[in-house]
Design a protein around this motif. Structure first.
Motif, mmCIF file in Angstrom:
data_model
loop_
_atom_site.group_PDB
_atom_site.id
_atom_site.type_symbol
_atom_site.label_atom_id
_atom_site.label_comp_id
_atom_site.label_asym_id
_atom_site.label_seq_id
_atom_site.Cartn_x
_atom_site.Cartn_y
_atom_site.Cartn_z
ATOM 1 N N LYS A 55 0.915 -1.170 0.026
ATOM 2 C CA LYS A 55 -0.074 0.115 -0.027
ATOM 3 C C LYS A 55 0.737 1.163 0.032
ATOM 4 O O LYS A 55 0.651 2.191 -0.826
ATOM 5 N N MET A 56 2.057 1.447 0.786
ATOM 6 C CA MET A 56 2.862 2.374 0.826
ATOM 7 C C MET A 56 3.678 2.738 -0.586
ATOM 8 O O MET A 56 3.746 3.491 -1.022
ATOM 9 N N GLY A 57 3.782 1.365 -1.411
ATOM 10 C CA GLY A 57 4.493 1.460 -2.681
ATOM 11 C C GLY A 57 3.251 1.962 -3.711
ATOM 12 O O GLY A 57 3.491 2.601 -4.504
ATOM 13 N N LYS A 58 2.226 1.731 -3.547
ATOM 14 C CA LYS A 58 0.934 1.634 -4.545
ATOM 15 C C LYS A 58 -0.291 2.283 -3.818
ATOM 16 O O LYS A 58 -1.184 2.057 -3.572
ATOM 17 N N PRO A 59 0.001 3.821 -3.354
ATOM 18 C CA PRO A 59 -1.099 4.277 -2.381
ATOM 19 C C PRO A 59 -2.436 4.379 -3.115
ATOM 20 O O PRO A 59 -3.299 4.645 -2.283
ATOM 21 N N ASP A 60 -2.312 4.602 -4.336
ATOM 22 C CA ASP A 60 -3.449 5.002 -5.058
ATOM 23 C C ASP A 60 -4.377 3.557 -5.479
ATOM 24 O O ASP A 60 -5.527 4.004 -6.030
ATOM 25 N N LYS A 61 -4.001 2.586 -4.869
ATOM 26 C CA LYS A 61 -4.549 1.199 -5.200
ATOM 27 C C LYS A 61 -5.347 0.578 -3.975
ATOM 28 O O LYS A 61 -5.069 1.052 -2.789
ATOM 29 N N GLU A 62 -6.285 -0.027 -4.179
ATOM 30 C CA GLU A 62 -7.059 -0.747 -3.177
ATOM 31 C C GLU A 62 -6.168 -2.035 -2.711
ATOM 32 O O GLU A 62 -5.800 -2.763 -3.776
ATOM 33 N N VAL A 63 -5.818 -2.171 -1.603
ATOM 34 C CA VAL A 63 -5.080 -3.244 -1.078
ATOM 35 C C VAL A 63 -5.640 -4.197 0.052
ATOM 36 O O VAL A 63 -6.439 -3.593 0.774
ATOM 37 N N TRP A 64 -5.786 -5.493 -0.462
ATOM 38 C CA TRP A 64 -6.417 -6.325 0.473
ATOM 39 C C TRP A 64 -5.139 -7.405 1.001
ATOM 40 O O TRP A 64 -4.399 -7.701 0.244
#
Length: 632
Positions: free
Chosen positions: A492-501
């Motif tokens: 999530k830190m690497g791709k803050p614009d993505k929804e992460v589960w």
């Protein structure tokens, strides 16, 4: 190969000698030249092209800790993952006035290592971890294994006793600390002086990224971070890049194409290297051209879109299918990372076998090969696809594989229908409910052992969407538990614009639960779904496989996790994170919606879902018990 790369970077051997050494270990001349070029500082190339190379910067009168911080800022490294200790104070102090470099506090080194791993995977940047002496290095070692197995570039640093105090057997001293993870690192080194810090860091980043990729490990005496350095050079990142797309030689490309075309039932098998190198689009086109099936290694994330009509799932589960394959192309390092050796070869001895990987020691290691190529799976797949297209082929009849995948899909759908209303909740129902609500381009981390194939079977990764717009699955194939939650935070830190589960088993959750603290502190909006079957199901399976007394009696040792029954939502609440337990299948939809809503508010959420158990012994309630109180 790593040792030769270091000798070349250090100018101890010239380019010709380096290439000769690579050829000695099986690298093609073209591949050796590509690797040599990627490890060279490109002054000559820049001069030939008329461009002036980016120049070094210099820092004067800074401590070693300040130099390290300045190096990381100059190299655009945004985070240091760690758990602070006494030996690192010179470096930690340097971070106080440097806002461009954020320290990410973790409450266990296992979490720090996995978080950095996740950040590197998602961002494409090599990350850095700062550990405390032998204690921190030992705690982090498990997840260093994960980085090593998955070829994730991470630089790991550890503090140790002051130079003049080393050898006295002082507090937490380990005389050979830098050698501790040597079996699971591309390079280890004990920094010799404060004056070498920037050059050693540069080398560690480059060797972490050098093919096939993986962690490097540096140790620093406490005084190295505290000593003043009059002047130090920071060589720019642009002159320290490693190109991992090592090409195969043309004759190998043509032979691979010939063998694939000639096969009746070819199989494209995606394994280790496909974690770091995204090749799904090339594999998809090749499979369609030659009528091939596509399968994955047992420990792999789902790196190929599972909606594609050529996707066959986990190779080897269907032994009948495996025995019909007459051409097998392994795209990746390790052919079959399984628990028990198969009584018969998974690839027929009369099948043509092709193996491509940047990990030279894996080529042909477990199975005989007809074409063994030390090269990038990405570069090789692109070249083979280009070769196939140049021959103006008509797509081969793929009826054998599409009939197989349709039948497989039908069986899976029938199974999900039968299990739809089960309580405890069926894993198929849980995965299908997640599939309905999770974003179409979400990043989904899985740390599921026996349930991992349910994602492949019921959670759609759409082949009709371009790679950037479809879901992506992250997982580790190391088998070292406790990776998933922390890795999801890093992702999530690497791709803050993505929804992460994060989809994790209850056993794995217990190994990595300390990462919840960091998720709460830093407002990391991830959805954590615990597949809670109240046991280490893989251990029950192993005891059944042994066919001993455990299997006969149903008394499985060290398996049951329900006595006491851990309340994971309550555990999350202690970290300031909301959550809930779900036991009724009809409650799943609303619970997942509440999880997403909390993520939308910028916070993590924990769903503890009680799922079914399956296979022999699933009804066993035995647990090993005795009372110490009664013995007093």
């Amino acid at each position: 190969m790593f040792r030769h790369a270091k000798e070349f970077i250090d100018n101890k051997i010239d380019r010709r000698t380096f290439m000769a050494k690579l050829r000695d270990v099986g690298v093609s001349s073209v591949g050796a030249g590509t690797i040599a070029s990627s490890l060279s500082i490109p002054t000559a190339n820049a001069a030939r092209s008329g461009e002036k190379p980016e120049q070094s910067t210099f820092r004067e009168n800074l401590t070693g800790g300040e130099l390290m911080a300045e190096f990381l800022i100059e190299w655009d490294v945004p985070y240091v993952f760690g758990l602070a200790g006494s030996e690192e104070v010179g470096f930690l102090d340097a971070l106080v006035d440097r806002d461009k470099l954020n320290y990410v506090t973790c409450i266990h080194e296992n979490a720090a290592m996995a978080m950095a791993d996740g950040f590197s995977r998602a961002s494409g940047k090599t990350s850095i971890v700062n550990l405390h002496s032998v204690a921190g290095a030992a705690y982090a070692l498990g997840q260093m294994v994960s980085c090593y197995r998955d070829r994730t570039p991470v630089v790991v640093t550890a503090g140790r006793q002051t130079t003049e105090y080393r050898g006295s057997n002082g507090f937490l001293e380990a005389p050979n600390l830098h050698k501790l993870p040597s079996e699971y690192a591309q390079w280890t080194w004990d920094v010799t002086s404060a004056n070498t810090i920037t050059e050693t860091l540069r080398r560690a980043f480059m060797l972490s990224e050098a093919p096939p990729g993986g962690p490097t490990f540096l140790t620093f005496s406490k005084d190295h971070w505290e000593t003043n350095v009059e002047k130090a050079e920071i060589i720019p990142r642009s002159r320290s890049m490693v190109d991992t797309e090592v090409a195969a030689k043309e004759s190998d490309i043509k032979r691979i194409a010939d063998l694939l075309i000639a096969a009746d039932k070819p199989m494209l098998f995606m394994d280790d290297d496909c974690v770091r190198h995204e090749i799904s689009s090339e594999v998809q086109e090749i499979a369609e051209l030659i009528g091939a099936g596509v399968s994955l290694g047992a420990r792999m994330p789902c790196v190929f879109p599972n909606t594609h009509p050529h996707f066959c799932g986990n190779y080897g589960i269907d032994k009948e299918l495996a025995q019909t394959i007459d051409c097998f192309w392994a795209l990746g390092g390790h052919m079959f990372k399984v628990v028990n050796k198969s009584p018969v070869p998974w690839v027929r001895r009369d099948a043509t076998t092709i193996h491509t990987s940047l990990a030279a020691t894996e080529i042909g290691r477990n199975y005989p090969v007809d074409v063994g190529v030390v090269a990038s799976v990405k570069a090789t797949a692109k070249a083979v696809l280009k070769e196939l297209k140049s021959r103006d082929l008509s797509p081969k009849d793929a009826k054998w594989v599409t009939d197989y995948t349709k039948s497989r899909r039908s069986r899976l759908d029938e199974k999900a229908t039968r299990e739809h209303d089960w309580a405890p909740i069926s894993t198929s129902r849980l995965m299908k409910e997640l599939d309905t609500q999770v974003a179409d381009d979400a990043l989904v981390t899985t740390e599921l052992i026996l349930s991992k194939y349910h994602l492949w079977d019921y959670f759609k990764i759409d082949h009709e969407k371009p790679f950037e717009e479809r879901r992506y699955n992250h997982a580790t194939n190391s088998g070292v538990l406790g990776w998933g939650i922390a890795a999801s935070i890093g992702i999530k830190m690497g791709k803050p614009d993505k929804e992460v589960w994060c989809l994790t088993g209850d056993g794995a959750f217990n190994f990595g639960s300390q990462a919840l603290w960091s998720a709460s502190r830093y407002d990391v909006p991830i959805g954590i779904v615990i597949f809670n079957n109240g046991e280490y199901a893989a251990n029950r399976k192993a005891q059944n496989f042994y066919r001993g007394r455990s299997s006969e009696t149903g008394n499985y040792i060290g398996v049951n996790l329900k006595h006491p029954d851990i309340q994971y939502a309550t555990m999350a609440e202690s970290y300031g994170i909301n959550g809930e337990r779900v036991e009724n299948p009809d409650d799943l939809k609303d619970a997942i919606a509440r999880c997403r809503a909390e993520m939308g508010r910028g916070r993590p959420y924990v769903l503890d879902v009680r799922i079914e158990r399956f296979d022999k012994g699933m009804d066993s309630e035995y647990y090993d018990y005795f009372s110490v109180a009664d013995q007093g």
